[in-house]
Scaffold this motif. Structure first.
Motif, PDB file in Angstrom:
ATOM      1  N   ASP A 191       0.833  -1.196   0.000  1.00  0.00           N
ATOM      2  CA  ASP A 191       0.000   0.000   0.000  1.00  0.00           C
ATOM      3  C   ASP A 191       0.870   1.249   0.000  1.00  0.00           C
ATOM      4  O   ASP A 191       0.414   2.326  -0.405  1.00  0.00           O
ATOM      5  CB  ASP A 191      -0.905   0.010   1.232  1.00  0.00           C
ATOM      6  N   LEU A 192       2.107   1.089   0.453  1.00  0.00           N
ATOM      7  CA  LEU A 192       3.042   2.205   0.477  1.00  0.00           C
ATOM      8  C   LEU A 192       4.455   1.658   0.288  1.00  0.00           C
ATOM      9  O   LEU A 192       4.895   0.793   1.039  1.00  0.00           O
ATOM     10  CB  LEU A 192       2.943   2.950   1.815  1.00  0.00           C
ATOM     11  N   HIS A 193       5.137   2.159  -0.740  1.00  0.00           N
ATOM     12  CA  HIS A 193       6.545   1.846  -0.957  1.00  0.00           C
ATOM     13  C   HIS A 193       7.368   3.004  -0.404  1.00  0.00           C
ATOM     14  O   HIS A 193       7.160   4.152  -0.803  1.00  0.00           O
ATOM     15  CB  HIS A 193       6.875   1.748  -2.453  1.00  0.00           C
ATOM     16  N   VAL A 194       8.300   2.723   0.476  1.00  0.00           N
ATOM     17  CA  VAL A 194       9.183   3.760   1.005  1.00  0.00           C
ATOM     18  C   VAL A 194      10.614   3.432   0.597  1.00  0.00           C
ATOM     19  O   VAL A 194      11.130   2.358   0.915  1.00  0.00           O
ATOM     20  CB  VAL A 194       9.096   3.870   2.543  1.00  0.00           C
ATOM     21  N   GLY A 195      11.241   4.354  -0.123  1.00  0.00           N
ATOM     22  CA  GLY A 195      12.635   4.201  -0.497  1.00  0.00           C
ATOM     23  C   GLY A 195      13.491   5.041   0.433  1.00  0.00           C
ATOM     24  O   GLY A 195      13.334   6.260   0.502  1.00  0.00           O
ATOM     25  N   VAL A 196      14.388   4.383   1.171  1.00  0.00           N
ATOM     26  CA  VAL A 196      15.246   5.070   2.141  1.00  0.00           C
ATOM     27  C   VAL A 196      16.625   5.266   1.511  1.00  0.00           C
ATOM     28  O   VAL A 196      17.278   4.291   1.128  1.00  0.00           O
ATOM     29  CB  VAL A 196      15.361   4.271   3.450  1.00  0.00           C
ATOM     30  N   VAL A 197      17.054   6.515   1.406  1.00  0.00           N
ATOM     31  CA  VAL A 197      18.324   6.795   0.739  1.00  0.00           C
ATOM     32  C   VAL A 197      19.134   7.825   1.525  1.00  0.00           C
ATOM     33  O   VAL A 197      18.603   8.572   2.339  1.00  0.00           O
ATOM     34  CB  VAL A 197      18.118   7.315  -0.704  1.00  0.00           C
ATOM     35  N   THR A 198      20.426   7.817   1.250  1.00  0.00           N
ATOM     36  CA  THR A 198      21.331   8.890   1.650  1.00  0.00           C
ATOM     37  C   THR A 198      22.280   9.106   0.475  1.00  0.00           C
ATOM     38  O   THR A 198      22.280   8.331  -0.491  1.00  0.00           O
ATOM     39  CB  THR A 198      22.175   8.514   2.880  1.00  0.00           C
ATOM     40  N   ALA A 199      23.088  10.130   0.558  1.00  0.00           N
ATOM     41  CA  ALA A 199      24.184  10.235  -0.396  1.00  0.00           C
ATOM     42  C   ALA A 199      25.034   8.985  -0.261  1.00  0.00           C
ATOM     43  O   ALA A 199      25.235   8.493   0.859  1.00  0.00           O
ATOM     44  CB  ALA A 199      25.018  11.479  -0.102  1.00  0.00           C
ATOM     45  N   VAL A 251      27.684   3.924  -5.232  1.00  0.00           N
ATOM     46  CA  VAL A 251      27.195   5.082  -5.980  1.00  0.00           C
ATOM     47  C   VAL A 251      26.212   4.635  -7.059  1.00  0.00           C
ATOM     48  O   VAL A 251      25.117   5.194  -7.208  1.00  0.00           O
ATOM     49  CB  VAL A 251      28.364   5.869  -6.610  1.00  0.00           C
ATOM     50  N   ALA A 252      26.604   3.605  -7.815  1.00  0.00           N
ATOM     51  CA  ALA A 252      25.737   3.094  -8.878  1.00  0.00           C
ATOM     52  C   ALA A 252      24.442   2.523  -8.310  1.00  0.00           C
ATOM     53  O   ALA A 252      23.351   2.733  -8.868  1.00  0.00           O
ATOM     54  CB  ALA A 252      26.474   2.035  -9.685  1.00  0.00           C
ATOM     55  N   CYS A 253      24.545   1.810  -7.196  1.00  0.00           N
ATOM     56  CA  CYS A 253      23.386   1.224  -6.525  1.00  0.00           C
ATOM     57  C   CYS A 253      22.401   2.310  -6.109  1.00  0.00           C
ATOM     58  O   CYS A 253      21.194   2.217  -6.351  1.00  0.00           O
ATOM     59  CB  CYS A 253      23.886   0.444  -5.311  1.00  0.00           C
ATOM     60  N   THR A 254      22.933   3.383  -5.504  1.00  0.00           N
ATOM     61  CA  THR A 254      22.082   4.487  -5.038  1.00  0.00           C
ATOM     62  C   THR A 254      21.422   5.206  -6.206  1.00  0.00           C
ATOM     63  O   THR A 254      20.224   5.523  -6.166  1.00  0.00           O
ATOM     64  CB  THR A 254      22.919   5.469  -4.205  1.00  0.00           C
ATOM     65  N   ASN A 278      17.396   9.938   4.622  1.00  0.00           N
ATOM     66  CA  ASN A 278      17.733   9.675   6.018  1.00  0.00           C
ATOM     67  C   ASN A 278      19.145  10.171   6.323  1.00  0.00           C
ATOM     68  O   ASN A 278      20.016   9.410   6.723  1.00  0.00           O
ATOM     69  CB  ASN A 278      17.611   8.174   6.300  1.00  0.00           C
ATOM     70  N   GLU A 279      19.339  11.476   6.115  1.00  0.00           N
ATOM     71  CA  GLU A 279      20.664  12.059   6.316  1.00  0.00           C
ATOM     72  C   GLU A 279      20.714  13.000   7.520  1.00  0.00           C
ATOM     73  O   GLU A 279      21.790  13.404   7.946  1.00  0.00           O
ATOM     74  CB  GLU A 279      21.087  12.815   5.053  1.00  0.00           C
ATOM     75  N   GLY A 280      19.552  13.337   8.061  1.00  0.00           N
ATOM     76  CA  GLY A 280      19.496  14.185   9.250  1.00  0.00           C
ATOM     77  C   GLY A 280      19.274  13.331  10.480  1.00  0.00           C
ATOM     78  O   GLY A 280      19.837  12.245  10.631  1.00  0.00           O
ATOM     79  N   SER A 281      18.402  13.799  11.365  1.00  0.00           N
ATOM     80  CA  SER A 281      18.109  13.041  12.582  1.00  0.00           C
ATOM     81  C   SER A 281      17.141  11.906  12.263  1.00  0.00           C
ATOM     82  O   SER A 281      16.337  11.988  11.320  1.00  0.00           O
ATOM     83  CB  SER A 281      17.502  13.954  13.649  1.00  0.00           C
TER      84      SER A 281
END
Length: 208
Positions: free
Chosen positions: A128-136, A163-166, A183-186
């Protein structure tokens, strides 16, 4: 809400996905929500055999072998869709650690559109919801190498691979209109991003 709400969290290694899952669970349970945490890897009865193929693929990249890996993973998700997800309580929020969106990050040869079709053909449950979690990628790489277990990845061993994966995963998020959580902050900020989207989906579900 009488039916389950099924939510997947996916992303490259080292983006803090597991920590985020734990934080989301804590916030939702504090609001008296019934939350079930699942892990694709732990729910897959065929994972050992599939990972043996993945190890072969890493040593010898080959389109036919990658297709076989993707077919096996899709078959496993179909099994989970039929035998694990229906057993979860009605009205619960089911959070799963990885689902088919993760293939967008870790597969290298097959286009993700083809991988997605494999899952659709097997009636793999659509979240029902896809969440993609990323950072640099430099951030996730630094986080991973600082952990005692390291990156703990079968397919990613160098920063340029991260890098390629991200990049591949972020493109899939944009192409398929998944929710992107940076997800790069708190951890509190990232948790709020995702929980607010979950409540929006819950509100929509209650309208039907």
């Amino acid at each position: 809400m009488n039916r389950q709400l099924f939510i997947s969290l996916d992303g490259p290694k080292g983006t803090g996905k597991t920590t985020l899952l734990e934080a989301i669970t804590k916030v939702l349970r504090a609001d008296d929500k019934k939350v079930i945490r699942l892990c694709e890897k732990k729910s897959d009865p065929y994972r050992a055999e599939t990972m043996a193929l993945v190890n072969r693929l890493v040593r010898n990249p080959d389109r036919d072998l990658e297709l076989k890996v993707c077919e096996r993973l899709a078959d496993s998700r179909a099994w989970i869709s039929q035998h694990v997800l229906p057993e979860q309580p009605a009205g619960s929020i089911v959070l799963i650690d990885r689902w088919y969106p993760s293939d967008a990050a870790f597969r290298r040869i097959l286009p993700f559109a083809e991988i997605l079709q494999l899952n659709i053909e097997r009636n793999v449950r659509v979240p029902d919801l896809h969440v993609g979690v990323v950072t640099a990628p430099e951030t996730s790489w630094a986080r991973a190498v600082a952990r005692r277990r390291g990156l703990s990845s079968t397919v990613i061993h160098k920063l340029e691979e991260q890098v390629a994966c991200t990049k591949a995963f972020e493109q899939a998020v944009a192409d398929h209109n998944w929710v992107l959580c940076r997800n790069e902050g708190s951890i509190e900020d990232a948790t709020l991003q995702v929980v607010s989207r979950i409540y929006k989906v819950l509100a929509l579900a209650s309208d039907y």
